[in-house]
Scaffold this motif. Structure first.
Motif, short mmCIF file in Angstrom:
data_model
loop_
_atom_site.label_atom_id
_atom_site.label_comp_id
_atom_site.label_asym_id
_atom_site.label_seq_id
_atom_site.Cartn_x
_atom_site.Cartn_y
_atom_site.Cartn_z
N PHE A 23 -26.20 8.55 -16.49
CA PHE A 23 -27.56 8.74 -17.00
C PHE A 23 -28.01 10.18 -17.17
O PHE A 23 -28.43 10.58 -18.25
N SER A 24 -27.94 11.01 -16.12
CA SER A 24 -28.57 12.33 -16.20
C SER A 24 -27.60 13.45 -15.86
O SER A 24 -26.56 13.24 -15.22
N LYS A 25 -27.96 14.68 -16.27
CA LYS A 25 -27.16 15.85 -15.93
C LYS A 25 -27.04 16.00 -14.42
O LYS A 25 -25.98 16.37 -13.91
N GLU A 26 -28.12 15.72 -13.71
CA GLU A 26 -28.12 15.92 -12.26
C GLU A 26 -27.13 15.00 -11.57
O GLU A 26 -26.37 15.42 -10.68
N ILE A 50 -34.06 5.10 -11.85
CA ILE A 50 -32.98 6.01 -11.46
C ILE A 50 -33.01 6.24 -9.95
O ILE A 50 -34.05 6.53 -9.37
N ARG A 107 -28.81 10.11 -21.06
CA ARG A 107 -29.77 10.98 -21.74
C ARG A 107 -29.06 11.87 -22.75
O ARG A 107 -27.92 12.28 -22.54
N ALA A 154 -27.50 14.98 -21.51
CA ALA A 154 -26.46 14.84 -20.50
C ALA A 154 -25.07 14.71 -21.11
O ALA A 154 -24.07 14.73 -20.37
#
Length: 269
Positions: free
Chosen positions: A82-85, A54, A119, A122
């Motif tokens: 991929f991710s919440k961030e 990532i 994820r 996410a």
């Protein structure tokens, strides 16, 4: 000379069949100028246990601004976030910089090779932060089921009901893709009022890696050139159907869609 400009925000697929590699090939084939902001590197192989790497939020942000400041953009395609961030970062970037720009969201979750590309925690962030900004979202049946938390979709009527439910999350259009589960290559486009069915002969092949990425990238390319949504999706459907029809098989496993197939074999037929 001027040319429509497209940006993909997605993961890099080392095998070349999906992700930004598929997007950039599609942009080239559809005669738009392609740029990329890579969110992750997907490189599954027998030599490593960790096939997904990532990128940092700062790296994603830097790529994004390099593209829109130095070149500009007429349409954006989103794939693997991929991710919440990263989702929250991208949503904030879009809200700050892309007024009236068409945004195509392919909510990728699982790759053809089995990699988890979003994820579990996410999914809600994708629904809350990204879908309301989208001109169109393009889930396949598996993704629609995961997003809506429903059981198996197996009929055209269920696809339409899923499209209606997905539309409530805020995008202007929803494209539910039947993929390999239906008897024909059947997709449903919904604008909140009416449906358009896109129906093609089903191609009997396992070599479909990159099909979803290429489909959504082709939609973005056509929107960047000023096509209506129905025209863009129809052209993209023809493009990706040819790419599957003439798919490529390599060493092992699932092979790649062939991005030049429409131009070489079917565009003028």
């Amino acid at each position: 000379m001027s040319i429509a400009r497209t940006l993909t925000i997605a993961g890099s697929a080392a095998q070349g069949s999906a992700g930004i590699q598929a997007d950039l090939k599609t942009f080239q084939e559809r005669d738009v100028y392609g740029m990329s902001a890579i969110t992750a590197i997907v490189a599954n192989n027998a030599k490593t246990d960790n096939g997904i790497f990532i990128l940092s939020e700062e790296e994603v942000k830097a790529q994004y601004f390099a593209a829109i400041e130095h070149v500009g953009v007429d349409a954006i395609k989103m794939g693997m976030l991929f991710s919440k961030e990263i989702i929250e970062l991208v949503a904030n970037l879009l809200k700050a910089t892309t007024e009236a720009t068409p945004i195509v969201v392919d909510p990728v979750m699982i790759g053809k090779m089995g990699s988890q590309l979003l994820r579990d925690d996410a999914i809600e962030a994708m629904i809350d932060k990204i879908f309301p900004l989208a001109t169109i979202i393009t889930p396949n049946l598996f993704e629609a089921e995961r997003i809506l938390r429903i059981s198996k979709i197996s009929t055209i009527e269920q696809m339409k009901e899923a499209a209606k439910a997905l539309y409530q999350f805020g995008s202007a259009y929803v494209l539910v893709k039947g993929g390999g589960r239906m008897e024909r290559a059947l997709d449903v486009l919904y604008d909140g009022e009416s449906f358009v069915e896109l129906d093609k002969e089903k191609i009997d092949t396992i070599h479909t890696s990159g099909a979803g990425c290429s489909y959504s990238a082709a939609i973005a390319a056509e929107l960047a050139k000023g096509e209506t949504m129905v025209e863009a999706v129809t052209l993209a459907k023809n493009y990706v159907h040819a790419a599957i029809k003439y798919a490529l098989s390599f060493n092992k496993g699932i092979g790649s869609t062939y991005h030049a197939a429409f131009r070489k074999y079917e565009e003028n037929s």
